[in-house]
Design a protein around this motif. Structure first.
Motif, PDB file in Angstrom:
ATOM      1  N   SER A  96      43.772  41.290  43.749  1.00 28.11           N
ATOM      2  CA  SER A  96      44.389  40.294  42.972  1.00 28.11           C
ATOM      3  C   SER A  96      44.552  40.582  41.798  1.00 28.11           C
ATOM      4  O   SER A  96      44.274  41.442  41.008  1.00 28.11           O
ATOM      5  N   ALA A  97      45.285  39.544  40.881  1.00 33.21           N
ATOM      6  CA  ALA A  97      45.647  39.814  39.516  1.00 33.21           C
ATOM      7  C   ALA A  97      44.517  39.805  38.795  1.00 33.21           C
ATOM      8  O   ALA A  97      44.342  40.545  37.798  1.00 33.21           O
ATOM      9  N   ARG A  99      40.464  42.858  35.429  1.00 32.05           N
ATOM     10  CA  ARG A  99      39.273  43.336  35.034  1.00 32.05           C
ATOM     11  C   ARG A  99      39.072  44.901  35.080  1.00 32.05           C
ATOM     12  O   ARG A  99      38.345  45.635  34.274  1.00 32.05           O
ATOM     13  N   ALA A 100      39.723  45.510  36.096  1.00 28.44           N
ATOM     14  CA  ALA A 100      40.170  46.922  36.232  1.00 28.44           C
ATOM     15  C   ALA A 100      40.473  47.642  35.100  1.00 28.44           C
ATOM     16  O   ALA A 100      40.295  48.749  34.610  1.00 28.44           O
ATOM     17  N   ALA A 101      41.440  47.027  34.320  1.00 30.20           N
ATOM     18  CA  ALA A 101      42.082  47.347  33.213  1.00 30.20           C
ATOM     19  C   ALA A 101      41.360  47.016  31.994  1.00 30.20           C
ATOM     20  O   ALA A 101      41.757  47.249  30.940  1.00 30.20           O
TER      21      ALA A 101
END
Length: 98
Positions: free
Chosen positions: A1-2, A7-9
């Motif tokens: 999901s966006a 969050r991963a970025a």
């Protein structure tokens, strides 16, 4: 999901270097280690920014040493005070005195 990609970025809740949360934590740590007087000044400045409208600076020098003058204005019930006043940024401006 966006949201997961965000969050991963290193999104708002991420601790990774370059994330908003990490940058904010570093800034808070840097500011908290500085002079307490500087911190107090910043807090006062922040409070002043929240206030709206005009406010005089606190009295200093000769202003602080002398007592403020007190005056009484006698007003006639029928004729009024005999003053024509207009408000301004600096106080009341006397337009006319009867």
């Amino acid at each position: 999901s966006a949201l997961a990609e965000f969050r991963a970025a290193g999104g708002v809740s991420g601790n990774e270097s370059g994330s908003l949360a990490n940058d904010l934590a570093q800034l808070r740590a840097e500011l908290s280690t500085k002079d307490p007087e500087e911190q107090k000044r910043r807090m006062e400045q922040r409070k002043a920014m929240k206030k709206r409208g005009f406010q005089f600076d606190p009295p200093s020098g000769a202003e602080a040493e002398t007592e403020p003058r007190k005056m009484k204005l006698k007003v006639d019930v029928e004729l009024g005070a005999g003053l024509e006043l207009e408000p301004s940024w600096y106080g009341m401006v006397i337009e006319e005195i009867d």
